[in-house]
Scaffold this active site. Structure first.
Site, PDB file in Angstrom:
ATOM      1  N   GLU A  35       5.048  -4.632 -16.904  1.00 17.09           N
ATOM      2  CA  GLU A  35       4.616  -4.327 -15.536  1.00 17.09           C
ATOM      3  C   GLU A  35       3.661  -3.133 -15.508  1.00 17.09           C
ATOM      4  O   GLU A  35       2.673  -3.127 -14.788  1.00 17.09           O
ATOM      5  CB  GLU A  35       5.835  -4.027 -14.650  1.00 17.09           C
ATOM      6  CG  GLU A  35       6.576  -5.261 -14.211  1.00 17.09           C
ATOM      7  CD  GLU A  35       5.698  -6.195 -13.399  1.00 17.09           C
ATOM      8  OE1 GLU A  35       5.000  -5.726 -12.496  1.00 17.09           O
ATOM      9  OE2 GLU A  35       5.687  -7.395 -13.709  1.00 17.09           O
ATOM     10  N   CYS A 190      -4.357 -18.684  -5.183  1.00 17.78           N
ATOM     11  CA  CYS A 190      -4.772 -18.012  -3.943  1.00 17.78           C
ATOM     12  C   CYS A 190      -5.521 -16.733  -4.332  1.00 17.78           C
ATOM     13  O   CYS A 190      -5.075 -15.623  -4.063  1.00 17.78           O
ATOM     14  CB  CYS A 190      -3.551 -17.705  -3.073  1.00 17.78           C
ATOM     15  SG  CYS A 190      -3.991 -17.123  -1.426  1.00 17.78           S
ATOM     16  N   CYS A 197      -7.464 -23.880  -1.760  1.00 16.99           N
ATOM     17  CA  CYS A 197      -6.541 -24.299  -0.695  1.00 16.99           C
ATOM     18  C   CYS A 197      -6.217 -25.792  -0.774  1.00 16.99           C
ATOM     19  O   CYS A 197      -5.116 -26.198  -0.407  1.00 16.99           O
ATOM     20  CB  CYS A 197      -7.126 -23.962   0.672  1.00 16.99           C
ATOM     21  SG  CYS A 197      -7.449 -22.201   0.864  1.00 16.99           S
ATOM     22  N   CYS A 200      -3.268 -26.280  -2.855  1.00 18.23           N
ATOM     23  CA  CYS A 200      -2.225 -25.280  -2.632  1.00 18.23           C
ATOM     24  C   CYS A 200      -0.925 -25.929  -2.146  1.00 18.23           C
ATOM     25  O   CYS A 200      -0.935 -26.720  -1.199  1.00 18.23           O
ATOM     26  CB  CYS A 200      -2.719 -24.274  -1.590  1.00 18.23           C
ATOM     27  SG  CYS A 200      -1.439 -23.128  -1.098  1.00 18.23           S
ATOM     28  N   CYS A 206       0.265 -22.460   5.954  1.00 15.15           N
ATOM     29  CA  CYS A 206      -0.518 -21.233   5.772  1.00 15.15           C
ATOM     30  C   CYS A 206      -1.367 -21.018   7.025  1.00 15.15           C
ATOM     31  O   CYS A 206      -2.273 -21.810   7.308  1.00 15.15           O
ATOM     32  CB  CYS A 206      -1.412 -21.344   4.535  1.00 15.15           C
ATOM     33  SG  CYS A 206      -2.589 -19.981   4.409  1.00 15.15           S
TER      34      CYS A 206
HETATM   35  S1  SF4 Z   1      -3.777 -22.419   1.759  1.00 11.95           S
HETATM   36 FE1  SF4 Z   1      -3.309 -20.259   2.199  1.00 11.95          FE
HETATM   37  S2  SF4 Z   1      -1.852 -19.648   0.628  1.00 11.95           S
HETATM   38 FE2  SF4 Z   1      -2.780 -21.555  -0.052  1.00 11.95          FE
HETATM   39  S3  SF4 Z   1      -4.519 -20.940  -1.351  1.00 11.95           S
HETATM   40 FE3  SF4 Z   1      -5.323 -21.226   0.707  1.00 11.95          FE
HETATM   41  S4  SF4 Z   1      -5.187 -19.200   1.659  1.00 11.95           S
HETATM   42 FE4  SF4 Z   1      -3.873 -19.149  -0.156  1.00 11.95          FE
END
Ligand code: SF4
Length: 356
Positions: A35, A190, A197, A200, A206
Site C-alpha cells: 500500500e 472507470c 462505461c 461497466c 451510475c
Molecule cells: S458507468 Fe459510471 S462507474 Fe461505470 S465506468 Fe462509467 S462512470 Fe464509471
C-alpha cells in the site's frame, strides 16, 4: 450485500488482479508495504521493488532494526523517500507497542507514521478481512460518478460524503477481494480520462452515466486565483529600428534573459531613463510615449501584466553604449538572444497605440 458490491465482485472474479505478489501470502506486513509503495506509483513499477524489499526485510522486526541506509537503498528509484522513512519509523513503533506486528485496529493504525485512514482500511480489509472502507483517488472518482456527488473530492465536506457512501456499500464477506476490486476497477475501467462505461458492470445505476455527466464528475479541483503583478516596460526604438534591451538579473524570473527595461507602474519612466541611460533623455522627446496594449503572462505563482510605453525614431545609439546590462539590438539579431516569450511577442507585434 449491496448490489454494487455484488456486481463489482463478479467483475473482479473475471477481470481483477489475482496474482499480485502481496496477495500470496497476504500478511499484514506485505499488504502494508504494498500500500505504501503503491502511493504515487503504478503496480507494474512496484512489483520488482516489493519483491526485493520483502526478500531483504521479510517482516516488521527486520525492517525496524535494519540500518536506514539499507532501507533507503531498497527504496532507491521509487521516489518520495519520506514514505520509506515513515515505514521504518512505523515498524519501530510496532516493535515497541504492538509486539512487532501491525495492530488490528483502525485508530492504532492511523496513529502510525505514514498511515492514513484509507491505507488503514486497505490493511484491515486485505490482511484480516475486516469491514473497513478505503477511499483512495480511484475510489473517490468512482463513487463521485456513481452517486453524482458534486464538489471537488479534496474538500472535507465532499470527502465526508464519499466516506459515508463507501461505508454504506461495504459487503459482509470477501472484504479483501472487495478492496482489491475497487482498486482494479478504478485503475482499469472507470479511469480518469477514458472510462469504459459500455463495459461497466455498474453502469445501470451510475448516476453520472445515466445523466450523461461522466465527463463532468468528479468536479475538478478549483483553479487557483493567482495574484496579479503589474509592471511598466519601456520599448525604445531608434530610427534604424533597433530596440533597447536590458539583461535580467542572475536570479528570479527570466534570470539572465534579455528583456525590455522594466519598472514598477508607480515609477517615473523619464526619471528611470535619466538614471539608467545617461544622455538618452531629452525631456521634450521623452515626455509623450505611446501606450501600447498590455500583455499578460502567467507564471505558476502569479500573473504578470506588462504595460508597454513606446518611443520610436530615436537617434541611433542615442545616449547608451552597449554594456552588460543594456544594449541596442537590431531587429534581425533578436532571434539570436534569449528573450522571454511575451517580450518577444511584444517586440514582433505591430505597434498599435492605445487611445487616451
Ligand atoms: S458507468 Fe459510471 S462507474 Fe461505470 S465506468 Fe462509467 S462512470 Fe464509471
Amino acid at each position: 450485500m449491496s448490489e454494487y458490491a455484488k456486481r463489482l465482485l463478479a467483475w473482479f472474479d473475471v477481470h481483477g488482479r489475482h496474482d499480485l505478489p502481496w496477495q500470496h501470502p497476504r500478511t499484514p506486513y506485505r499488504v502494508w508495504l504494498s500500500e505504501i509503495m503503491l502511493q504515487q506509483t503504478q503496480v507494474r513499477v512496484v512489483i520488482p521493488y516489493f519483491e526485493r524489499f520483502v526478500a531483504a526485510l521479510p517482516d516488521v522486526p527486520a525492517l525496524a532494526k535494519a540500518p536506514q541506509d539499507d532501507v533507503l537503498a531498497l527504496w532507491s528509484g521509487l521516489g518520495y523517500y519520506a514514505r520509506a522513512r515513515n515505514l521504518q519509523a512505523a515498524a519501530q513503533r510496532c516493535v515497541d507497542l504492538h509486539d512487532g506486528d501491525l495492530p488490528r485496529d483502525l485508530d492504532a493504525l492511523v496513529a502510525l507514521p505514514g498511515i492514513g485512514r484509507s491505507t488503514a482500511g486497505a490493511i484491515l480489509s486485505q490482511a484480516w478481512g475486516d469491514r473497513a472502507p478505503i477511499l483512495d483517488g480511484n475510489v473517490k472518482r468512482v463513487l463521485a460518478r456513481r452517486h453524482a456527488v458534486e464538489g471537488w473530492p479534496g474538500t472535507p465536506k465532499v470527502e465526508k460524503t464519499l466516506w459515508s457512501i463507501a461505508d454504506a456499500l461495504l459487503p459482509h464477506t470477501r472484504m479483501a477481494d472487495y478492496t482489491q476490486a475497487q482498486m482494479d476497477f478504478g485503475a482499469t475501467l472507470c479511469t480518469r480520462h477514458n472510462p469504459v462505461c459500455l463495459l461497466c458492470p455498474v453502469s445501470t445505476d451510475c448516476a453520472a452515466f445515466v445523466q450523461g455527466r461522466v465527463d463532468e464528475l468528479p468536479t475538478p479541483r478549483p483553479s487557483k486565483v493567482l495574484p496579479e503583478r503589474e509592471v511598466t516596460v519601456l520599448l525604445l526604438e531608434d530610427r534604424d529600428g533597433r530596440v533597447l534591451l536590458q539583461r535580467r538579473p542572475p536570479t528570479g524570473v527570466w534570470a539572465q534573459l534579455w528583456s525590455l527595461p522594466q519598472l514598477d507602474v508607480d515609477d517615473d519612466p523619464v526619471r528611470w531613463l535619466q538614471g539608467h541611460a545617461a544622455g538618452l533623455v531629452d525631456p521634450v522627446e521623452f515626455d509623450t510615449p505611446a501606450r501600447l496594449a498590455p500583455v499578460q503572462h502567467g507564471f505558476s505563482h502569479y500573473r504578470l501584466r506588462l504595460h508597454p510605453l513606446h518611443w520610436a525614431g530615436l537617434a541611433p545609439h542615442h545616449g547608451v553604449r552597449d554594456n552588460d546590462a543594456l544594449r541596442w539590438v537590431a531587429r534581425d539579431d533578436l532571434a539570436t538572444l534569449g528573450i522571454p516569450a511575451p517580450i518577444r511577442t511584444l517586440l514582433l507585434a505591430p505597434r498599435i497605440a492605445l487611445e487616451d
